[in-house]
Scaffold this motif. Sequence first.
Motif, PDB file in Angstrom:
ATOM      1  N   PRO A  14       0.920  -1.157   0.097  1.00  0.00           N
ATOM      2  CA  PRO A  14       0.151  -0.371  -0.145  1.00  0.00           C
ATOM      3  C   PRO A  14       0.604   1.387   0.439  1.00  0.00           C
ATOM      4  CG  PRO A  14      -0.941  -1.881   1.363  1.00  0.00           C
ATOM      5  CD  PRO A  14       0.414  -1.927   1.210  1.00  0.00           C
ATOM      6  N   GLY A  15       0.046   2.195  -0.599  1.00  0.00           N
ATOM      7  CA  GLY A  15       0.746   3.259  -0.719  1.00  0.00           C
ATOM      8  C   GLY A  15       2.099   3.226  -1.956  1.00  0.00           C
ATOM      9  N   GLU A  16       2.256   2.285  -2.649  1.00  0.00           N
ATOM     10  CA  GLU A  16       3.878   2.596  -3.733  1.00  0.00           C
ATOM     11  C   GLU A  16       2.678   2.881  -5.168  1.00  0.00           C
ATOM     12  OE1 GLU A  16       7.480  -0.441  -1.836  1.00  0.00           O
ATOM     13  OE2 GLU A  16       5.520  -1.568  -3.323  1.00  0.00           O
ATOM     14  N   SER A  17       3.591   3.108  -5.677  1.00  0.00           N
ATOM     15  CA  SER A  17       3.164   2.960  -7.595  1.00  0.00           C
ATOM     16  C   SER A  17       3.646   1.879  -8.428  1.00  0.00           C
ATOM     17  CB  SER A  17       3.754   4.304  -7.972  1.00  0.00           C
ATOM     18  OG  SER A  17       3.647   5.684  -7.254  1.00  0.00           O
ATOM     19  N   LEU A  18       2.689   2.298  -9.477  1.00  0.00           N
ATOM     20  CA  LEU A  18       2.961   0.707 -10.642  1.00  0.00           C
ATOM     21  C   LEU A  18       2.372   1.842 -11.569  1.00  0.00           C
ATOM     22  CD1 LEU A  18       1.084  -2.719  -9.706  1.00  0.00           C
ATOM     23  CD2 LEU A  18       2.959  -1.993 -10.467  1.00  0.00           C
ATOM     24  N   THR A  19       2.983   1.442 -12.905  1.00  0.00           N
ATOM     25  CA  THR A  19       2.741   2.170 -14.189  1.00  0.00           C
ATOM     26  C   THR A  19       2.358   0.719 -14.767  1.00  0.00           C
ATOM     27  OG1 THR A  19       3.985   3.718 -13.775  1.00  0.00           O
ATOM     28  CG2 THR A  19       2.660   3.039 -16.080  1.00  0.00           C
ATOM     29  N   ASN A  74       1.124   4.482 -29.944  1.00  0.00           N
ATOM     30  CA  ASN A  74       1.056   2.866 -30.115  1.00  0.00           C
ATOM     31  C   ASN A  74       0.656   2.181 -28.405  1.00  0.00           C
ATOM     32  OD1 ASN A  74       2.073   2.431 -32.450  1.00  0.00           O
ATOM     33  ND2 ASN A  74       4.095   3.022 -32.671  1.00  0.00           N
ATOM     34  N   THR A  75       0.730   3.076 -27.484  1.00  0.00           N
ATOM     35  CA  THR A  75       0.661   2.551 -26.394  1.00  0.00           C
ATOM     36  C   THR A  75      -0.060   3.316 -25.430  1.00  0.00           C
ATOM     37  OG1 THR A  75       2.954   1.900 -26.503  1.00  0.00           O
ATOM     38  CG2 THR A  75       1.811   1.830 -24.408  1.00  0.00           C
ATOM     39  N   LEU A  76      -1.122   2.812 -24.907  1.00  0.00           N
ATOM     40  CA  LEU A  76      -1.647   3.268 -23.591  1.00  0.00           C
ATOM     41  C   LEU A  76      -1.336   2.794 -22.134  1.00  0.00           C
ATOM     42  CD1 LEU A  76      -4.308   4.354 -22.641  1.00  0.00           C
ATOM     43  CD2 LEU A  76      -5.083   2.128 -21.944  1.00  0.00           C
ATOM     44  N   TYR A  77      -0.927   4.118 -21.410  1.00  0.00           N
ATOM     45  CA  TYR A  77      -0.328   3.832 -20.110  1.00  0.00           C
ATOM     46  C   TYR A  77      -1.789   3.730 -19.295  1.00  0.00           C
ATOM     47  CZ  TYR A  77       3.496   4.456 -22.477  1.00  0.00           C
ATOM     48  OH  TYR A  77       4.460   3.742 -23.657  1.00  0.00           O
ATOM     49  N   LEU A  78      -1.592   3.554 -17.740  1.00  0.00           N
ATOM     50  CA  LEU A  78      -2.199   4.270 -16.799  1.00  0.00           C
ATOM     51  C   LEU A  78      -1.450   4.042 -15.361  1.00  0.00           C
ATOM     52  CD1 LEU A  78      -4.390   4.381 -15.175  1.00  0.00           C
ATOM     53  CD2 LEU A  78      -5.115   1.521 -14.359  1.00  0.00           C
ATOM     54  N   GLN A  79      -0.143   5.534 -15.199  1.00  0.00           N
ATOM     55  CA  GLN A  79      -0.066   5.068 -13.776  1.00  0.00           C
ATOM     56  C   GLN A  79      -0.571   5.218 -12.501  1.00  0.00           C
ATOM     57  OE1 GLN A  79       3.393   6.090 -13.004  1.00  0.00           O
ATOM     58  NE2 GLN A  79       3.430   6.560 -11.574  1.00  0.00           N
ATOM     59  N   MET A  80      -0.256   4.699 -11.703  1.00  0.00           N
ATOM     60  CA  MET A  80      -1.298   4.346 -10.370  1.00  0.00           C
ATOM     61  C   MET A  80      -0.085   4.709  -9.153  1.00  0.00           C
ATOM     62  SD  MET A  80      -2.872   0.577 -11.210  1.00  0.00           S
ATOM     63  CE  MET A  80      -1.743   0.034 -11.446  1.00  0.00           C
ATOM     64  N   ASN A  81      -0.974   5.204  -8.426  1.00  0.00           N
ATOM     65  CA  ASN A  81      -0.021   5.799  -7.119  1.00  0.00           C
ATOM     66  C   ASN A  81      -0.756   5.669  -6.142  1.00  0.00           C
ATOM     67  OD1 ASN A  81       2.078   6.971  -8.879  1.00  0.00           O
ATOM     68  ND2 ASN A  81       0.706   9.171  -9.097  1.00  0.00           N
ATOM     69  N   SER A  82      -0.008   5.978  -4.799  1.00  0.00           N
ATOM     70  CA  SER A  82      -1.173   5.768  -3.674  1.00  0.00           C
ATOM     71  C   SER A  82      -1.951   4.922  -3.966  1.00  0.00           C
ATOM     72  CB  SER A  82      -1.960   7.175  -2.858  1.00  0.00           C
ATOM     73  OG  SER A  82      -0.430   7.605  -3.279  1.00  0.00           O
ATOM     74  N   LEU A  83      -1.410   3.407  -4.179  1.00  0.00           N
ATOM     75  CA  LEU A  83      -2.619   2.507  -4.048  1.00  0.00           C
ATOM     76  C   LEU A  83      -2.549   1.976  -2.517  1.00  0.00           C
ATOM     77  CD1 LEU A  83      -0.263   0.471  -7.368  1.00  0.00           C
ATOM     78  CD2 LEU A  83      -2.580   0.875  -7.284  1.00  0.00           C
TER      79      LEU A  83
END
Length: 121
Positions: A14-19, A74-83
Amino acid sequence: QAPLVESGGGSVQPGESLTLACAASGYTSSSYSMAWFRQAPGKEREGVASIASDRSTTYAYLVKGRFTISRDKNTLYLQMNSLKPEDTGMYFCAAGRYVADHLAKLEYNYWGQGTQVTVSS
Protein backbone atom coordinates in the motif's frame (compact mmCIF):
# COMPACT_ATOMS: atom_id res chain seq x y z
CA GLN A 1 -7.21 -5.63 -35.54
CA ALA A 2 -4.02 -6.43 -33.70
CA PRO A 3 -4.53 -7.71 -30.14
CA LEU A 4 -4.27 -5.45 -27.12
CA VAL A 5 -1.50 -6.62 -24.79
CA GLU A 6 -1.18 -5.38 -21.22
CA SER A 7 1.98 -5.39 -19.12
CA GLY A 8 3.36 -3.89 -15.92
CA GLY A 9 1.25 -5.58 -13.29
CA GLY A 10 2.74 -6.95 -10.11
CA SER A 11 2.59 -7.12 -6.33
CA VAL A 12 3.19 -3.95 -4.34
CA GLN A 13 2.61 -2.63 -0.85
CA PRO A 14 0.00 0.00 0.00
CA GLY A 15 1.17 3.48 -0.92
CA GLU A 16 3.45 2.32 -3.70
CA SER A 17 3.11 2.98 -7.42
CA LEU A 18 2.83 0.96 -10.62
CA THR A 19 2.60 1.88 -14.27
CA LEU A 20 0.61 -0.34 -16.60
CA ALA A 21 1.12 -0.31 -20.35
CA CYS A 22 -1.02 -1.64 -23.16
CA ALA A 23 0.44 -2.24 -26.60
CA ALA A 24 -2.29 -0.81 -28.79
CA SER A 25 -0.97 -0.49 -32.29
CA GLY A 26 -3.89 0.15 -34.58
CA TYR A 27 -6.13 1.59 -31.87
CA THR A 28 -4.38 4.81 -31.04
CA SER A 29 -5.66 6.67 -34.06
CA SER A 30 -8.18 9.44 -33.69
CA SER A 31 -11.04 6.99 -34.25
CA TYR A 32 -10.78 5.13 -30.97
CA SER A 33 -11.43 5.83 -27.34
CA MET A 34 -9.40 3.70 -24.96
CA ALA A 35 -9.84 2.76 -21.34
CA TRP A 36 -8.63 0.73 -18.39
CA PHE A 37 -10.99 -1.54 -16.54
CA ARG A 38 -10.40 -3.76 -13.54
CA GLN A 39 -12.05 -6.79 -12.06
CA ALA A 40 -11.64 -8.10 -8.53
CA PRO A 41 -12.53 -11.71 -7.71
CA GLY A 42 -16.29 -12.11 -7.45
CA LYS A 43 -16.98 -8.58 -8.64
CA GLU A 44 -18.12 -6.96 -11.85
CA ARG A 45 -15.60 -5.47 -14.25
CA GLU A 46 -15.52 -1.73 -13.61
CA GLY A 47 -14.20 1.22 -15.54
CA VAL A 48 -11.18 2.91 -14.00
CA ALA A 49 -10.10 5.55 -16.50
CA SER A 50 -10.65 6.42 -20.13
CA ILE A 51 -9.11 8.67 -22.73
CA ALA A 52 -11.04 9.75 -25.77
CA SER A 53 -9.75 10.41 -29.25
CA ASP A 54 -9.56 14.13 -28.40
CA ARG A 55 -7.42 13.23 -25.34
CA SER A 56 -10.12 14.16 -22.86
CA THR A 57 -10.05 11.90 -19.80
CA THR A 58 -12.59 10.40 -17.41
CA TYR A 59 -11.81 8.77 -14.07
CA ALA A 60 -13.80 6.68 -11.65
CA TYR A 61 -14.24 8.59 -8.39
CA LEU A 62 -12.36 5.91 -6.44
CA VAL A 63 -9.13 6.56 -8.38
CA LYS A 64 -9.39 10.25 -9.25
CA GLY A 65 -6.31 12.10 -8.12
CA ARG A 66 -4.28 8.89 -7.80
CA PHE A 67 -4.37 7.39 -11.31
CA THR A 68 -3.40 9.03 -14.61
CA ILE A 69 -4.26 7.67 -18.04
CA SER A 70 -2.29 8.66 -21.12
CA ARG A 71 -1.64 7.46 -24.62
CA ASP A 72 0.98 7.88 -27.29
CA LYS A 73 1.26 6.60 -30.83
CA ASN A 74 1.24 2.92 -29.99
CA THR A 75 0.70 2.54 -26.27
CA LEU A 76 -1.89 3.22 -23.59
CA TYR A 77 -0.62 3.84 -20.05
CA LEU A 78 -2.05 3.90 -16.55
CA GLN A 79 0.11 5.50 -13.87
CA MET A 80 -1.15 4.35 -10.47
CA ASN A 81 0.04 6.13 -7.34
CA SER A 82 -0.84 5.71 -3.67
CA LEU A 83 -2.14 2.22 -4.31
CA LYS A 84 -4.60 0.71 -1.85
CA PRO A 85 -5.56 -2.91 -1.17
CA GLU A 86 -8.93 -2.24 -2.80
CA ASP A 87 -7.11 -1.50 -6.08
CA THR A 88 -6.26 -5.19 -6.31
CA GLY A 89 -7.61 -6.92 -9.40
CA MET A 90 -7.03 -7.89 -12.99
CA TYR A 91 -6.57 -4.79 -15.11
CA PHE A 92 -7.71 -4.79 -18.73
CA CYS A 93 -7.24 -2.28 -21.50
CA ALA A 94 -10.03 -1.76 -24.00
CA ALA A 95 -10.69 0.12 -27.21
CA GLY A 96 -13.89 1.24 -28.84
CA ARG A 97 -15.26 3.56 -31.47
CA TYR A 98 -18.11 6.01 -30.99
CA VAL A 99 -17.97 5.66 -27.23
CA ALA A 100 -20.54 7.73 -25.34
CA ASP A 101 -20.33 6.45 -21.76
CA HIS A 102 -16.58 6.26 -21.31
CA LEU A 103 -16.47 3.97 -18.28
CA ALA A 104 -19.13 1.52 -19.47
CA LYS A 105 -17.71 -1.82 -20.55
CA LEU A 106 -20.42 -2.39 -23.14
CA GLU A 107 -19.08 0.57 -25.13
CA TYR A 108 -15.80 -1.22 -25.87
CA ASN A 109 -15.38 -3.91 -28.49
CA TYR A 110 -11.72 -4.82 -28.17
CA TRP A 111 -10.10 -6.17 -25.01
CA GLY A 112 -6.73 -7.36 -23.82
CA GLN A 113 -6.13 -10.45 -21.68
CA GLY A 114 -5.36 -8.49 -18.54
CA THR A 115 -2.50 -7.99 -16.10
CA GLN A 116 -2.76 -8.71 -12.38
CA VAL A 117 -2.25 -6.00 -9.78
CA THR A 118 -2.03 -7.03 -6.13
CA VAL A 119 -1.74 -4.48 -3.35
CA SER A 120 -1.03 -6.04 0.01
CA SER A 121 1.10 -5.51 3.07
